[in-house]
Structures are given as C-alpha cells and as structure tokens.
Motif scaffolding. Sequence first.
Motif, PDB file in Angstrom:
ATOM      1  N   MET A   1       0.843  -1.178   0.000  1.00 50.43           N
ATOM      2  CA  MET A   1       0.000   0.000   0.000  1.00 50.43           C
ATOM      3  C   MET A   1       0.887   1.239   0.000  1.00 50.43           C
ATOM      4  O   MET A   1       1.895   1.293   0.682  1.00 50.43           O
ATOM      5  N   PRO A  22      -3.345   6.707   3.681  1.00 49.14           N
ATOM      6  CA  PRO A  22      -3.386   5.701   2.621  1.00 49.14           C
ATOM      7  C   PRO A  22      -3.840   6.295   1.286  1.00 49.14           C
ATOM      8  O   PRO A  22      -4.734   7.123   1.234  1.00 49.14           O
ATOM      9  N   LEU A  24      -5.646   5.592  -1.989  1.00 51.89           N
ATOM     10  CA  LEU A  24      -6.625   4.642  -2.518  1.00 51.89           C
ATOM     11  C   LEU A  24      -7.094   5.070  -3.897  1.00 51.89           C
ATOM     12  O   LEU A  24      -7.043   6.246  -4.248  1.00 51.89           O
ATOM     13  N   SER A  28     -12.450   2.706  -4.926  1.00 49.81           N
ATOM     14  CA  SER A  28     -12.314   1.879  -3.730  1.00 49.81           C
ATOM     15  C   SER A  28     -13.504   2.080  -2.796  1.00 49.81           C
ATOM     16  O   SER A  28     -14.051   3.182  -2.687  1.00 49.81           O
ATOM     17  N   LYS A  58      -2.731   6.851  10.261  1.00 48.34           N
ATOM     18  CA  LYS A  58      -2.966   5.420  10.412  1.00 48.34           C
ATOM     19  C   LYS A  58      -3.313   5.078  11.864  1.00 48.34           C
ATOM     20  O   LYS A  58      -4.213   4.288  12.128  1.00 48.34           O
ATOM     21  N   LEU A  73      -8.615  -2.597   5.066  1.00 48.88           N
ATOM     22  CA  LEU A  73      -7.983  -1.443   4.433  1.00 48.88           C
ATOM     23  C   LEU A  73      -6.466  -1.600   4.379  1.00 48.88           C
ATOM     24  O   LEU A  73      -5.836  -1.319   3.371  1.00 48.88           O
ATOM     25  N   PHE A  74      -5.873  -2.070   5.465  1.00 44.97           N
ATOM     26  CA  PHE A  74      -4.423  -2.146   5.558  1.00 44.97           C
ATOM     27  C   PHE A  74      -3.881  -3.570   5.447  1.00 44.97           C
ATOM     28  O   PHE A  74      -2.782  -3.846   5.908  1.00 44.97           O
ATOM     29  N   LYS A  76      -1.992  -6.727   4.418  1.00 39.91           N
ATOM     30  CA  LYS A  76      -0.690  -6.857   3.765  1.00 39.91           C
ATOM     31  C   LYS A  76      -0.770  -8.011   2.774  1.00 39.91           C
ATOM     32  O   LYS A  76      -1.134  -9.114   3.135  1.00 39.91           O
ATOM     33  N   THR A  77      -0.430  -7.716   1.554  1.00 39.33           N
ATOM     34  CA  THR A  77      -0.418  -8.768   0.556  1.00 39.33           C
ATOM     35  C   THR A  77       0.964  -9.403   0.561  1.00 39.33           C
ATOM     36  O   THR A  77       1.970  -8.717   0.406  1.00 39.33           O
TER      37      THR A  77
END
Length: 83
Positions: A1, A22, A24, A28, A58, A73-74, A76-77
């Motif tokens: 992100m 963030p 976006l 979104s 955040k 929303l946050f 982690k991929t």
Amino acid sequence: MLFKSLEFKNVVGQKVKVIEIPLLEEGSTYAFMIQLRLQKFITAIYQETKPKKCYSFKEYLKKGMKWPDYEALFKKTELKNNA
C-alpha cells in the motif's frame, strides 16, 4: 500500500505534518470514508492551540475504525517467493 503525507500551518502558524495517509483508488469502497475521516482529523488538528509537530493518520484510524474495516484497508499482501 502506498502512503502520502501532508504538511500545513495551523491557526497559530506552526507547521504540522500528517503522515501515513493511505492512497486509494477512486473506485475503492473505503475512499469516501477515508476522505471524510481525514477532513475531520485535519480540522481537529488545525484548531488545536498546542499541536504536536507530526501526527499519524494510520494510528488515528486504528482508534476510530471498526477492526474488520481497518484490517481490510491495511491488509498486507504477501509476495510469492519473496519477490
């Protein structure tokens, strides 16, 4: 992100920085909610007489949002094979 930051001067003339905002996409599901919360957060900071020099958006969201929404929303991929 991706995150962005914002600097401005408050009522007293002190420079204030808001970090970890963030970034976006327009479509979104959280874009509108984040925009409103950011506007409310900046208005509250702007009116303080003794603000800190740096605020984390955040952390503000962590305290103000429902936890499932915050995680979504946050999230982690994870990258495949540490790529």
